[in-house]
Design a protein around this motif. Structure first.
Motif, mmCIF file in Angstrom:
data_model
loop_
_atom_site.group_PDB
_atom_site.id
_atom_site.type_symbol
_atom_site.label_atom_id
_atom_site.label_comp_id
_atom_site.label_asym_id
_atom_site.label_seq_id
_atom_site.Cartn_x
_atom_site.Cartn_y
_atom_site.Cartn_z
ATOM 1 N N ALA A 191 -13.006 0.184 -10.836
ATOM 2 C CA ALA A 191 -14.316 0.144 -9.934
ATOM 3 C C ALA A 191 -12.699 0.181 -8.454
ATOM 4 C CB ALA A 191 -14.105 -1.755 -9.584
ATOM 5 N N TYR A 192 -11.520 0.168 -8.082
ATOM 6 C CA TYR A 192 -11.075 0.647 -7.223
ATOM 7 C C TYR A 192 -11.238 1.937 -6.649
ATOM 8 C CZ TYR A 192 -7.027 1.459 -3.629
ATOM 9 O OH TYR A 192 -6.214 1.618 -3.051
ATOM 10 N N ARG A 193 -10.959 2.896 -7.756
ATOM 11 C CA ARG A 193 -11.182 4.025 -7.234
ATOM 12 C C ARG A 193 -12.269 4.698 -7.043
ATOM 13 N NH1 ARG A 193 -6.764 5.696 -12.995
ATOM 14 N NH2 ARG A 193 -5.033 5.606 -10.890
ATOM 15 N N ARG A 194 -13.384 3.472 -7.630
ATOM 16 C CA ARG A 194 -14.956 4.717 -7.577
ATOM 17 C C ARG A 194 -14.936 4.285 -6.235
ATOM 18 N NH1 ARG A 194 -16.058 1.854 -12.268
ATOM 19 N NH2 ARG A 194 -16.809 -0.055 -10.872
ATOM 20 N N CYS A 195 -14.468 2.953 -4.893
ATOM 21 C CA CYS A 195 -14.655 2.639 -4.171
ATOM 22 C C CYS A 195 -14.143 3.335 -3.454
ATOM 23 C CB CYS A 195 -13.865 1.056 -3.805
ATOM 24 S SG CYS A 195 -14.633 0.081 -2.321
ATOM 25 N N PHE A 226 -9.276 -4.211 -4.556
ATOM 26 C CA PHE A 226 -7.725 -3.882 -4.356
ATOM 27 C C PHE A 226 -7.460 -5.170 -4.736
ATOM 28 C CE2 PHE A 226 -3.642 -4.235 -3.327
ATOM 29 C CZ PHE A 226 -2.833 -3.033 -3.928
ATOM 30 N N LEU A 227 -7.743 -6.423 -4.145
ATOM 31 C CA LEU A 227 -6.871 -7.925 -4.502
ATOM 32 C C LEU A 227 -7.683 -7.393 -5.910
ATOM 33 C CD1 LEU A 227 -7.317 -9.303 -0.630
ATOM 34 C CD2 LEU A 227 -5.281 -8.888 -2.135
ATOM 35 N N GLY A 258 -0.819 5.233 -11.669
ATOM 36 C CA GLY A 258 -1.003 6.112 -10.963
ATOM 37 C C GLY A 258 -0.167 5.880 -10.253
ATOM 38 N N ARG A 259 -1.062 6.409 -9.418
ATOM 39 C CA ARG A 259 -0.053 6.648 -7.204
ATOM 40 C C ARG A 259 -0.838 5.537 -6.974
ATOM 41 N NH1 ARG A 259 -5.339 9.620 -7.671
ATOM 42 N NH2 ARG A 259 -6.738 8.814 -6.654
ATOM 43 N N GLU A 260 -1.311 4.050 -7.629
ATOM 44 C CA GLU A 260 -1.988 3.292 -6.951
ATOM 45 C C GLU A 260 -0.297 2.497 -7.612
ATOM 46 O OE1 GLU A 260 -4.616 4.230 -8.134
ATOM 47 O OE2 GLU A 260 -5.237 4.688 -6.981
ATOM 48 N N ARG A 261 -0.153 2.170 -8.756
ATOM 49 C CA ARG A 261 1.097 1.331 -8.753
ATOM 50 C C ARG A 261 2.478 0.963 -7.715
ATOM 51 N NH1 ARG A 261 4.085 5.909 -12.597
ATOM 52 N NH2 ARG A 261 5.354 5.453 -10.768
ATOM 53 N N LYS A 262 3.079 1.741 -7.309
ATOM 54 C CA LYS A 262 3.866 0.832 -6.153
ATOM 55 C C LYS A 262 3.303 0.410 -5.143
ATOM 56 C CE LYS A 262 7.167 2.547 -2.222
ATOM 57 N NZ LYS A 262 7.621 3.506 -1.627
#
Length: 90
Positions: free
Chosen positions: A16-20, A52-53, A77-81
């Motif tokens: 959902a976050y990636r789609r947004c 994201f939350l 992936g790139r959201e990990r950090k």
């Protein structure tokens, strides 16, 4: 919550976050960075920030169910950090 259910919740929240984010990038094009910066400064709700939350909360629930961050590294992936920084702050 069982670990398997928590993992599914993480996958759904991440999707959902990636789609947004993809929708915003498509909508704003080259202005995306400027617009998202303005959204972070504005008091109005930002759908991607809310997504994201939800992702952070899903990862928190996954860990509470006995899951390990390392198991999520590739998926996040790139959201990990950014996710882990948010978890460590709160």
């Amino acid at each position: 919550m069982r670990l398997e259910e928590a993992r599914i919740a993480v996958d759904e929240a991440l999707s959902a976050y990636r789609r947004c984010v993809e929708a915003e990038v498509e909508e704003y094009g080259p202005e995306y960075e400027r617009v998202t910066f303005m959204e972070y400064e504005a008091p109005a709700p930002d759908p991607c920030a809310e997504a994201f939350l939800r992702l952070v909360e899903a990862v928190r629930a996954y860990e509470a169910a006995g899951g390990s961050r390392e198991d999520l590294d590739l998926d996040l992936g790139r959201e990990r950090k950014r996710v882990y920084e948010a978890l460590d702050k709160g």
